[in-house]
Design a protein around this motif. Sequence first.
Motif, PDB file in Angstrom:
ATOM      1  N   ILE A   1      -8.709   7.761   5.970  1.00 15.05           N
ATOM      2  CA  ILE A   1      -7.665   6.722   6.118  1.00 15.05           C
ATOM      3  C   ILE A   1      -8.321   5.389   6.471  1.00 15.05           C
TER       4      ILE A   1
ATOM      5  N   CYS B   1      -2.025   5.329   9.342  1.00 13.64           N
ATOM      6  CA  CYS B   1      -1.887   4.230   8.371  1.00 13.64           C
ATOM      7  C   CYS B   1      -1.164   3.050   9.032  1.00 13.64           C
TER       8      CYS B   1
ATOM      9  N   THR C   1      -2.778   5.131  -3.184  1.00 22.68           N
ATOM     10  CA  THR C   1      -3.623   6.114  -2.501  1.00 22.68           C
ATOM     11  C   THR C   1      -3.040   7.513  -2.643  1.00 22.68           C
ATOM     12  N   GLY C   2      -3.929   8.485  -2.758  1.00 28.73           N
ATOM     13  CA  GLY C   2      -3.569   9.890  -2.853  1.00 28.73           C
ATOM     14  C   GLY C   2      -4.851  10.657  -3.085  1.00 28.73           C
TER      15      GLY C   2
ATOM     16  N   HIS D   1      -8.088   2.213   3.981  1.00 24.80           N
ATOM     17  CA  HIS D   1      -7.488   0.947   4.419  1.00 24.80           C
ATOM     18  C   HIS D   1      -8.477  -0.214   4.231  1.00 24.80           C
TER      19      HIS D   1
ATOM     20  N   THR E   1       1.174   5.358  -0.263  1.00 21.10           N
ATOM     21  CA  THR E   1       0.451   6.631  -0.190  1.00 21.10           C
ATOM     22  C   THR E   1       1.216   7.700  -0.980  1.00 21.10           C
TER      23      THR E   1
ATOM     24  N   TRP F   1       0.868  -1.198   0.000  1.00 23.76           N
ATOM     25  CA  TRP F   1       0.000   0.000   0.000  1.00 23.76           C
ATOM     26  C   TRP F   1       0.897   1.237   0.000  1.00 23.76           C
TER      27      TRP F   1
ATOM     28  N   ASN G   1       4.518   4.669   3.698  1.00 25.38           N
ATOM     29  CA  ASN G   1       4.023   5.985   4.117  1.00 25.38           C
ATOM     30  C   ASN G   1       4.855   7.037   3.396  1.00 25.38           C
TER      31      ASN G   1
ATOM     32  N   ALA H   1       3.179   9.841   1.294  1.00 22.02           N
ATOM     33  CA  ALA H   1       2.518  11.141   1.040  1.00 22.02           C
ATOM     34  C   ALA H   1       3.078  12.201   1.985  1.00 22.02           C
TER      35      ALA H   1
ATOM     36  N   LEU I   1      -5.512  12.059   2.981  1.00 18.85           N
ATOM     37  CA  LEU I   1      -4.966  11.476   4.212  1.00 18.85           C
ATOM     38  C   LEU I   1      -4.926  12.449   5.383  1.00 18.85           C
TER      39      LEU I   1
END
Length: 256
Positions: A63, A115, A32-33, A67, A8, A6, A82, A84, A57
């Motif tokens: 979040i 996260c 994710t973003g 998830h 970000t 995952w 992590n 972002a 986020l």
Amino acid sequence: MDRVVWVTGAGSGIGRATAVAFAKMGARVALTGRRTEALADTAAMIGDAAIVVAADLSDPAEITRAHAAVVASLGPVEVLVNNAGSNTRHRHWHELAPEAMATMMDVNLRAPFLCSMAVLPAMRERKTGTLIHIASVSAVTMFPASGPAYGASKAGVSMMSAHLNAEEGIHGIRSICINPGEVATEILDRRPKPPSAEDRALMLHADDIAAAAVFAASLPGRATVADMTILATDNQIWRPFARGIAQTAVQANAKG
Ligand code: NAD
């Protein structure tokens, strides 16, 4: 590396490069973003192994939702990146707005905490897991161009990672804090005085940080690269100083 990763901040820069690098190693990646279009572009670079889960986020509820969506599509997260992060143009003490400071803390520090807290229970259950945090050289040493809020948030990430290792290693979970120096990405456009094309050409590339993340995650589970500081070899911070020394050496040699 058939793992669920995952990432970000996967719509640009280091996040995009890291998602692509993990996918090349056989991982299934969740992207994710905030920007759905940018995430879709990253997904297109990867193909079927990528899913897009857009989320802001800075919002804890987002979040939790993101998830849950990642787990529902791909299963438990085995590697969390992590990545972002943000800074504000008006970043120095005389101009820093409380709201901008709070946003940086939310995105750069609270989101990595949340996260991590989201993925840890399943990692503990499975007795394995890798957390990778893209902090910064600003976490290791004061770097004036970053400004105080960014520097403080990244120093917090570094300490968060150390505490993860201290408490979670017994459960087979490792935490890797990567501290890049200057990387030629979009984030530098938000500096009060963005670097020149000439300076950017000598900086690290997003791919360099991605390769470091993949390397650290590829080591056997018993090995944790706790901290990794990666700098440009010809570094603009000490370049003028080094050039001065080199010039002095040339002059000394010429005199015999
Ligand atoms: P970037 O601006 O291309 O990437 C940052 C990503 O984070 C973007 O895709 C952005 O949309 C995303 N993001 C920002 N706020 C968000 C939010 N609220 N919700 C979801 N996503 C959000 O720049 P980058 O250099 O690739 O940055 C990646 C990480 O590397 C950041 O944490 C940054 O602080 C760190 N870093 C960058 C450098 C550098 O010189 N570029 C140096 C050290 C550390």
